[in-house]
Scaffold this motif. Structure first.
Motif, short mmCIF file in Angstrom:
data_model
loop_
_atom_site.label_atom_id
_atom_site.label_comp_id
_atom_site.label_asym_id
_atom_site.label_seq_id
_atom_site.Cartn_x
_atom_site.Cartn_y
_atom_site.Cartn_z
N PHE A 113 1.00 -30.20 55.65
CA PHE A 113 1.36 -29.32 54.16
C PHE A 113 0.91 -30.03 52.96
CE2 PHE A 113 4.06 -27.98 57.74
CZ PHE A 113 3.85 -26.76 57.79
N ASN A 114 0.58 -31.44 52.95
CA ASN A 114 0.36 -31.90 51.55
C ASN A 114 -0.94 -31.49 51.04
OD1 ASN A 114 -0.54 -33.74 54.13
ND2 ASN A 114 -1.93 -34.29 52.46
N VAL A 115 -1.00 -31.13 49.82
CA VAL A 115 -2.14 -30.69 49.01
C VAL A 115 -2.86 -31.85 48.44
CG1 VAL A 115 -2.72 -29.61 47.07
CG2 VAL A 115 -0.63 -28.84 48.05
N TYR A 116 -2.31 -33.03 48.23
CA TYR A 116 -3.02 -34.23 47.70
C TYR A 116 -3.05 -35.35 48.81
CZ TYR A 116 -2.45 -31.75 43.24
OH TYR A 116 -2.68 -31.15 42.28
N ILE A 260 -6.24 -33.09 55.96
CA ILE A 260 -5.20 -32.00 55.28
C ILE A 260 -5.56 -31.61 53.94
CG2 ILE A 260 -2.84 -31.31 55.00
CD1 ILE A 260 -3.65 -31.85 57.93
N SER A 261 -5.79 -32.39 53.06
CA SER A 261 -6.26 -32.35 51.57
C SER A 261 -7.54 -32.07 51.58
CB SER A 261 -5.70 -33.59 50.85
OG SER A 261 -6.65 -34.77 51.27
N ALA A 262 -8.46 -32.06 52.54
CA ALA A 262 -9.92 -31.55 52.43
C ALA A 262 -10.04 -30.25 52.66
CB ALA A 262 -10.71 -32.85 53.39
N PRO A 263 -11.34 -29.72 52.20
CA PRO A 263 -11.72 -28.26 52.54
C PRO A 263 -11.84 -28.26 54.01
CG PRO A 263 -12.95 -29.20 50.66
CD PRO A 263 -12.19 -30.26 51.07
N VAL A 297 -10.67 -38.10 43.95
CA VAL A 297 -10.13 -37.32 45.09
C VAL A 297 -8.79 -36.65 44.70
CG1 VAL A 297 -8.94 -37.89 47.06
CG2 VAL A 297 -10.91 -38.91 46.42
N LEU A 298 -7.93 -37.10 43.78
CA LEU A 298 -6.83 -36.29 43.47
C LEU A 298 -7.30 -34.93 42.87
CD1 LEU A 298 -4.28 -38.97 42.41
CD2 LEU A 298 -4.38 -37.64 44.50
N PHE A 299 -8.47 -35.07 41.76
CA PHE A 299 -8.63 -34.15 40.83
C PHE A 299 -9.35 -32.97 41.94
CE2 PHE A 299 -11.96 -31.94 38.64
CZ PHE A 299 -11.49 -31.69 37.37
N MET A 300 -10.17 -33.28 42.85
CA MET A 300 -10.80 -32.43 43.47
C MET A 300 -9.77 -31.58 44.56
SD MET A 300 -13.45 -31.73 42.39
CE MET A 300 -14.16 -30.51 43.86
#
Length: 325
Positions: A113-116, A260-263, A297-300
């Protein structure tokens, strides 16, 4: 998505063994071995302390809910520790990994569930909170191969040695061979292009990472550095040096590929990786920070849902056209 199926052989009371995550752990071991070889046994101690603190931080949330700790936290802990300077105080390393697990992962609901990227969340926190300890604690690696396996840390008088990125930014040239082998100053597990490539090749072969994310990040970095290099922008090296120096290669293999955080869509992965690679080069040159992978990475990560949604919307709009042709 990583493998999370529960079975009697993979699920225990305390630890959920995720095969994909364990393959990434194995892929990071060459970088860990290099960290010890170049910077001494302290690198191993820092990594061990971080992994214990990371597991305990996640256990504080999962065990009360009668859920096991996921092996993904081992990956987060390894990536975080290998991104630190060899002289980082242990208490800062502990604070960083606890912040990474609690606010980068568990605050969003835990694994899946992590966004970042959790490791980069922790790295960013300690980078901003303790800048002197994170940016001034570099050391010159041991000259003799293998010395680090029997020594604690390189000589104290070598502390604050300039990293390749700092030398490049000041206009100095860097030989490619040390960047390839790894006997240069820098974060513990990010100096050796050879060891990173070995670990990266392993996780790609085992399909524990998406090759499009790795390739797109490197393409973005090469293209951006080539463009600035051809314009003769001061402080921008040739593309090969730009990719081998710093953490771009490590980031492309082990950070950008965080599942998880990648497209999830293929076009989204290409856009995501290219943007991270290019943005890293731009931040290196034009920001106050010598390294830009973490911020890129965090920005994208923020735009991943929009990327996937945009790609899916575009593809749906193209389906009627394809059917009518």
């Amino acid at each position: 998505m990583p493998e999370t199926q529960k079975s009697p052989s993979s699920l225990s009371k305390w630890l959920l063994v995720q095969p994909v995550m364990m393959r990434v752990v194995i892929g990071l071991l060459p970088c860990l071995a290099g960290a010890v070889a170049f910077f001494g046994l302290r690198a191993l101690v820092v990594t061990a302390v971080v992994m214990v603190a990371g597991v305990l931080a996640e256990a504080a949330f999962t065990i009360p809910n009668k859920k096991p700790v996921t092996s993904a936290v081992l990956v987060t802990s390894l990536i975080f520790s290998l991104s630190l300077p060899p002289t980082v105080p242990l208490w800062i390393a502990i604070v960083g990994i606890v912040f990474a697990v609690v606010f980068g992962k568990m605050a969003f609901g835990g694994f899946g569930f992590n966004v970042y990227n959790p490791a980069m969340v922790g790295r960013c926190f300690v980078y901003i909170s303790f800048p002197l300890a994170i940016t001034a604690g570099w050391v010159t690696p041991f000259e003799a191969i293998g010395t680090g396996f029997f020594s604690w840390l390189p000589p104290v008088d070598a502390v604050t040695a300039a990293t390749p990125l700092k030398l490049i930014r000041s206009g100095e040239s860097i030989a490619l061979l040390p960047l390839f082998w790894g006997n240069v100053g820098g974060s513990m597990g990010e100096t050796s292009a050879l060891l990173i490539a070995i670990g990266g090749a392993f996780i790609l072969y085992k399909k524990a990472a998406q090759w499009r994310l790795v390739a797109s990040c490197l393409i973005g970095a090469l293209a951006a550095s080539l463009f600035l290099f051809l314009l003769k922008v001061p402080g921008v090296p040739d593309p090969l040096t730009a990719v081998l120096a710093g953490s771009i290669l490590f980031g492309a293999c082990f950070v950008v590929t965080e599942p998880i955080s990648a497209p999830k869509t293929r076009p989204g992965q290409w856009i995501y990786g290219i943007a991270i690679g290019a943005l890293t080069i731009v931040l290196r040159r034009y920001s106050n920070f010598p390294e830009g992978v973490m911020f890129s990475v965090l920005f994208m990560n923020t735009f991943v849902p929009l990327l996937d949604r945009g790609v899916q919307t575009y593809q749906k709009r193209q389906q009627p056209k394809a059917g009518g042709s």
